[in-house]
Write a protein that holds these residues in place. Structure first.
Motif, PDB file in Angstrom:
ATOM      1  N   ILE A 112       8.843   0.189   9.935  1.00  0.00           N
ATOM      2  CA  ILE A 112       8.872  -0.308  11.125  1.00  0.00           C
ATOM      3  C   ILE A 112       7.737  -1.387  11.648  1.00  0.00           C
ATOM      4  O   ILE A 112       7.906  -2.298  12.014  1.00  0.00           O
ATOM      5  CB  ILE A 112       9.005   0.662  12.539  1.00  0.00           C
ATOM      6  N   LYS A 113       6.614  -0.824  11.357  1.00  0.00           N
ATOM      7  CA  LYS A 113       5.204  -1.560  11.651  1.00  0.00           C
ATOM      8  C   LYS A 113       4.791  -2.146  10.424  1.00  0.00           C
ATOM      9  O   LYS A 113       3.836  -3.066  10.612  1.00  0.00           O
ATOM     10  CB  LYS A 113       4.155  -0.542  12.145  1.00  0.00           C
ATOM     11  N   GLY A 114       4.905  -2.037   9.192  1.00  0.00           N
ATOM     12  CA  GLY A 114       4.388  -2.597   8.154  1.00  0.00           C
ATOM     13  C   GLY A 114       3.228  -1.680   7.515  1.00  0.00           C
ATOM     14  O   GLY A 114       2.811  -0.807   8.180  1.00  0.00           O
ATOM     15  N   PHE A 115       2.881  -2.289   6.342  1.00  0.00           N
ATOM     16  CA  PHE A 115       1.857  -1.145   5.796  1.00  0.00           C
ATOM     17  C   PHE A 115       0.357  -1.324   6.310  1.00  0.00           C
ATOM     18  O   PHE A 115      -0.022  -2.409   6.416  1.00  0.00           O
ATOM     19  CB  PHE A 115       1.968  -1.543   4.023  1.00  0.00           C
ATOM     20  N   PRO A 116      -0.008  -0.200   6.281  1.00  0.00           N
ATOM     21  CA  PRO A 116      -1.479  -0.456   7.102  1.00  0.00           C
ATOM     22  C   PRO A 116      -2.652  -0.795   6.212  1.00  0.00           C
ATOM     23  O   PRO A 116      -2.329  -1.080   4.914  1.00  0.00           O
ATOM     24  CB  PRO A 116      -1.584   1.226   7.544  1.00  0.00           C
ATOM     25  N   ASP A 117      -3.652  -0.948   6.453  1.00  0.00           N
ATOM     26  CA  ASP A 117      -4.923  -1.155   5.887  1.00  0.00           C
ATOM     27  C   ASP A 117      -5.129  -0.225   4.617  1.00  0.00           C
ATOM     28  O   ASP A 117      -5.376   0.784   4.683  1.00  0.00           O
ATOM     29  CB  ASP A 117      -6.329  -1.142   6.713  1.00  0.00           C
ATOM     30  N   PRO A 118      -5.065  -0.623   3.341  1.00  0.00           N
ATOM     31  CA  PRO A 118      -4.897   0.176   2.128  1.00  0.00           C
ATOM     32  C   PRO A 118      -6.003   1.029   1.993  1.00  0.00           C
ATOM     33  O   PRO A 118      -6.219   2.079   1.652  1.00  0.00           O
ATOM     34  CB  PRO A 118      -4.919  -0.871   0.864  1.00  0.00           C
ATOM     35  N   LEU A 119      -7.496   0.240   2.381  1.00  0.00           N
ATOM     36  CA  LEU A 119      -8.649   1.030   2.231  1.00  0.00           C
ATOM     37  C   LEU A 119      -8.649   2.132   3.310  1.00  0.00           C
ATOM     38  O   LEU A 119      -8.962   3.298   2.790  1.00  0.00           O
ATOM     39  CB  LEU A 119      -9.894   0.157   2.547  1.00  0.00           C
TER      40      LEU A 119
END
Length: 258
Positions: free
Chosen positions: A201-208
């Protein structure tokens, strides 16, 4: 400096969430979410998604550790898993009509009260006594209270682990180790479902940020689960109670700062 603060916050969040998961089956969302929101400025929906993703590996490694020590009831765990997933949607629908801050505060208060419960009213059921329970009655109770846990989890957005721990010890008559082990087994799948839906729904968050929280939570969950499985029941009750009470009070303070 900004990178250092990110690492520090993720470490503290992962340590608290991991120990809470390994010792008491606490949902990582109860610890990680408010810290990310307050100190790193992450929006609530993304923070919950990161917490749920961190919860998957932490709960899985904790469940593996409890399984190795024969402290999981897989049969009833699967029954509760199915009912929890179904009624989480019902709870989420009802929660849409209620203040999100109210729902979040319910989870915090539950954490602190459950901590006091284990300190002053410890679980004294042994594994041998737990095994003598009527399996049919336990199965029926698992279905009924699985629906309740699912509703609360959907309504609050967290706290399913706490509800399961309370029900496993107070209603289903499990010893504390089996209660926590079965709880983290169920949470592995519920957290996975929640994390995937959040990312879709929101998209992938900050990978770090996601990577740091997931790694730190996993490490500390492993440590907490290993210590818990080697601890005596009296020590485990006291440690679990202090940990839950500390997390509940700490999260409340963080929310007040916010």
């Amino acid at each position: 400096m900004e990178l250092f603060i990110t690492i520090l916050v993720c470490f503290l969040a992962g340590a608290g969430a991991g120990l809470g998961t390994g010792f008491a089956g606490l949902s990582a969302a109860a610890v990680i979410t408010p810290l990310l929101i307050t100190f790193l400025g992450v929006d609530t929906y993304t923070a919950v998604g990161i917490a749920l993703a961190s919860d998957v590996l932490a709960s899985a490694i904790s469940a593996y550790t409890y399984k190795k020590n024969e402290n999981i009831d897989v049969k009833n765990g699967i029954v509760i898993l199915i009912t929890v997933l179904a009624f989480t949607m019902v709870g989420s629908y009802v929660a849409s009509f209620v203040s999100s801050s109210l729902a979040g505060n319910v989870s915090i208060v539950m954490t602190a009260l459950l901590g006091l419960r284990f300190i002053f009213i410890p679980v004294k059921t042994t594994k041998e006594k737990s095994a003598e329970a009527n399996k049919t009655k336990r199965l029926i109770k698992s279905i009924i209270f699985g629906c309740l846990v699912g509703f609360v989890c959907g309504f609050v957005g967290a706290g399913g682990g706490l509800m399961m721990l309370l029900i496993f010890t107070s209603v289903l008559g499990y010893d504390l180790k089996t209660a926590v082990g079965t709880s983290v087994f169920v949470m592995t799948f519920t957290a996975l479902t929640g994390a995937v839906s959040h990312f879709v729904i929101k998209g992938f968050p900050d990978p770090l940020m996601l990577g740091l929280c997931a790694i730190f939570t996993l490490i500390w969950a492993r440590i907490g689960a290993r210590i818990a499985n080697k601890s005596k029941e009296k020590v485990l009750n006291l440690t679990t109670g202090i940990l839950l009470l500390s997390i509940g009070v700490s999260v409340l303070i963080v929310n007040l700062i916010k």
